[in-house]
Design a protein around this motif. Structure first.
Motif, PDB file in Angstrom:
ATOM      1  N   PHE A 243     -18.155  10.703  16.053  1.00  0.00           N
ATOM      2  CA  PHE A 243     -17.239  11.055  14.814  1.00  0.00           C
ATOM      3  C   PHE A 243     -16.152   9.865  14.924  1.00  0.00           C
ATOM      4  N   PHE A 244     -15.680   9.874  13.499  1.00  0.00           N
ATOM      5  CA  PHE A 244     -14.799   8.541  13.523  1.00  0.00           C
ATOM      6  C   PHE A 244     -13.574   9.088  12.616  1.00  0.00           C
ATOM      7  N   TYR A 245     -12.347   8.533  12.899  1.00  0.00           N
ATOM      8  CA  TYR A 245     -11.267   8.601  12.190  1.00  0.00           C
ATOM      9  C   TYR A 245     -10.821   7.132  11.882  1.00  0.00           C
ATOM     10  N   ALA A 246     -10.416   6.984  10.520  1.00  0.00           N
ATOM     11  CA  ALA A 246      -9.933   5.842  10.192  1.00  0.00           C
ATOM     12  C   ALA A 246      -8.658   5.702   9.221  1.00  0.00           C
ATOM     13  N   CYS A 247      -7.624   4.879   9.393  1.00  0.00           N
ATOM     14  CA  CYS A 247      -6.526   4.578   8.557  1.00  0.00           C
ATOM     15  C   CYS A 247      -6.455   3.086   8.238  1.00  0.00           C
ATOM     16  N   GLY A 248      -6.209   2.624   6.793  1.00  0.00           N
ATOM     17  CA  GLY A 248      -6.017   1.375   6.423  1.00  0.00           C
ATOM     18  C   GLY A 248      -6.358   1.238   5.089  1.00  0.00           C
TER      19      GLY A 248
ATOM     20  N   PHE B  99      -4.959  15.144  10.999  1.00  0.00           N
ATOM     21  CA  PHE B  99      -6.465  14.997  11.489  1.00  0.00           C
ATOM     22  C   PHE B  99      -6.813  16.265  11.987  1.00  0.00           C
ATOM     23  N   ASN B 100      -8.095  16.610  12.029  1.00  0.00           N
ATOM     24  CA  ASN B 100      -8.683  17.684  12.783  1.00  0.00           C
ATOM     25  C   ASN B 100      -9.314  17.388  13.876  1.00  0.00           C
ATOM     26  N   LEU B 101      -8.608  17.486  14.848  1.00  0.00           N
ATOM     27  CA  LEU B 101      -8.992  17.131  16.228  1.00  0.00           C
ATOM     28  C   LEU B 101     -10.368  17.718  16.760  1.00  0.00           C
ATOM     29  N   GLU B 102     -10.404  18.973  16.407  1.00  0.00           N
ATOM     30  CA  GLU B 102     -11.565  19.792  16.570  1.00  0.00           C
ATOM     31  C   GLU B 102     -12.953  19.371  16.254  1.00  0.00           C
TER      32      GLU B 102
ATOM     33  N   GLN C 294     -13.127  11.228   9.239  1.00  0.00           N
ATOM     34  CA  GLN C 294     -12.116  11.546   8.482  1.00  0.00           C
ATOM     35  C   GLN C 294     -11.068  10.082   8.009  1.00  0.00           C
ATOM     36  N   TYR C 295     -10.745  10.045   6.726  1.00  0.00           N
ATOM     37  CA  TYR C 295      -9.917   8.954   6.430  1.00  0.00           C
ATOM     38  C   TYR C 295      -8.559   9.330   5.901  1.00  0.00           C
ATOM     39  N   SER C 296      -7.756   8.703   6.651  1.00  0.00           N
ATOM     40  CA  SER C 296      -6.239   8.800   6.308  1.00  0.00           C
ATOM     41  C   SER C 296      -5.849   7.821   5.111  1.00  0.00           C
ATOM     42  N   PHE C 297      -5.457   8.203   4.190  1.00  0.00           N
ATOM     43  CA  PHE C 297      -5.281   7.238   3.000  1.00  0.00           C
ATOM     44  C   PHE C 297      -3.853   6.865   2.912  1.00  0.00           C
ATOM     45  N   GLU C 298      -3.565   5.328   2.661  1.00  0.00           N
ATOM     46  CA  GLU C 298      -2.460   4.696   2.430  1.00  0.00           C
ATOM     47  C   GLU C 298      -2.281   4.728   0.867  1.00  0.00           C
TER      48      GLU C 298
END
Length: 241
Positions: A177-182, A91-94, A199-203
Motif C-alpha cells: 500500500f502506498f501514501y504520497a504527497c507532492g 490518511f487512512n492508517l487502517e 492514497q494521494y495527498s494533494f497540494e
C-alpha cells in the motif's frame, strides 16, 4: 475545525527555502490534515500541512515562495498566530497493509513524517522514498531514520541517493500500500508505476480552506470534490487524472 491562538516556540531555517516552525497550545491533529494561518496584512490565510503533533506542540515545514511565507520566516519565538486547525480529511492508517510505502516530493515530505511516526507506533515497517531536485534541497532524512523508517532519497541531478525521480527508486522497494504527497507531475508519474492501492495527498492553492469558495476542486469518480474539505487525501481509485 478549531480556531486557536498558538505561540511560536521556534522557527528555524532548514535549507535555503524551507523552514520548520513549532507552535504550542494546539489540539490534537491527524496525519494528513492541515492548518490555515492568518497573517497580519494578508487577506487570505496560508494553508500548511501538519508535519507533526506531540503533546500540544504542532510542527510545520513550509517553503518560502511568496510574501506570506516570507513573513512567516521572519517570525520569532514568543509571537502568537491565529490558526485554524484540524482541517481536511487525513490518511487512512487502517488501509496501510503490512508493508506501507510513503512517498514525498519536495515539501510534500512534511505530512509523510507524522504518518510514518503513527504507522511505526502500531508496528508497521515503513519504507520512505523522498524526491528532490538536488542534494542541498533534501530535508528530514535523519528525522525519518530516527523514527525507524527505511529511507531512500532520489535527486533529479544525482547529487544524492538514486539519480532520477521517486519512480526510479520504486522498483527496489517491497510494499503493499502506498501514501504520497507532492506535486501533480509526481502523482502522474507514480500512476504509471505503482502496483497497489494507495492514497494521494494533494497540494493545491486554496482560497478559504474550509470548503466555501469551491476554488480547489478536483475531478473524482464521484464528481467534483474540494481538496480542502473533502481531501486533501483521496484514494487512488477515485481520482480522475
Amino acid at each position: 475545525m478549531n480556531r486557536e491562538k498558538l505561540t511560536i516556540i521556534s522557527n528555524r531555517q532548514v535549507n535555503a527555502t524551507v523552514w520548520e516552525m513549532k507552535l504550542s497550545g494546539c489540539a490534537e491533529q491527524r496525519p494528513g490534515q492541515f492548518v490555515n494561518i492568518a497573517l497580519d496584512g494578508r487577506f487570505l490565510r496560508r494553508p500548511i500541512s501538519v508535519c507533526d503533533w506531540n503533546a500540544g506542540v504542532l510542527t510545520l515545514l513550509y517553503k518560502v515562495v511568496g510574501k506570506g511565507t516570507s513573513q512567516m520566516a521572519a517570525m520569532t519565538a514568543g509571537e502568537r498566530l491565529d490558526v485554524l486547525t484540524g482541517l481536511g480529511n487525513g490518511f487512512n492508517l487502517e488501509a496501510a497493509g503490512s508493508k506501507p510505502l510513503l512517498v514525498g516530493g519536495g515539501i510534500g515530505t512534511a505530512p509523510m513524517y507524522y504518518l510514518a511516526k503513527k504507522l511505526i507506533e502500531v508496528g508497521k515497517p515503513v519504507n520512505v522514498i523522498l524526491g528532490f531536485n538536488k542534494a542541498d534541497e533534501v530535508i528530514y532524512v535523519a528525522e525519518f531514520e530516527a523514527l525507524g523508517a527505511k529511507v531512500t532519497v532520489a535527486t533529479a541531478d544525482g547529487s544524492l541517493g538514486v539519480k532520477g525521480f521517486v519512480t526510479d527508486a520504486l522498483p527496489a522497494v517491497d510494499y503493499d500500500f502506498f501514501y504520497a504527497c507532492g506535486p501533480m507531475p509526481m502523482f502522474r508519474a507514480l500512476e504509471g508505476k505503482v502496483c497497489t492501492e494507495g492514497q494521494y495527498s494533494f497540494e493545491e492553492r486554496m482560497g478559504c480552506g474550509t470548503g466555501i469558495c469551491m476554488g480547489c476542486t478536483c475531478k473524482t469518480m464521484l464528481g467534483a470534490k474540494r481538496v480542502c474539505k473533502d481531501g486533501p487525501v483521496f484514494d487512488r481509485k477515485e481520482v480522475i487524472w
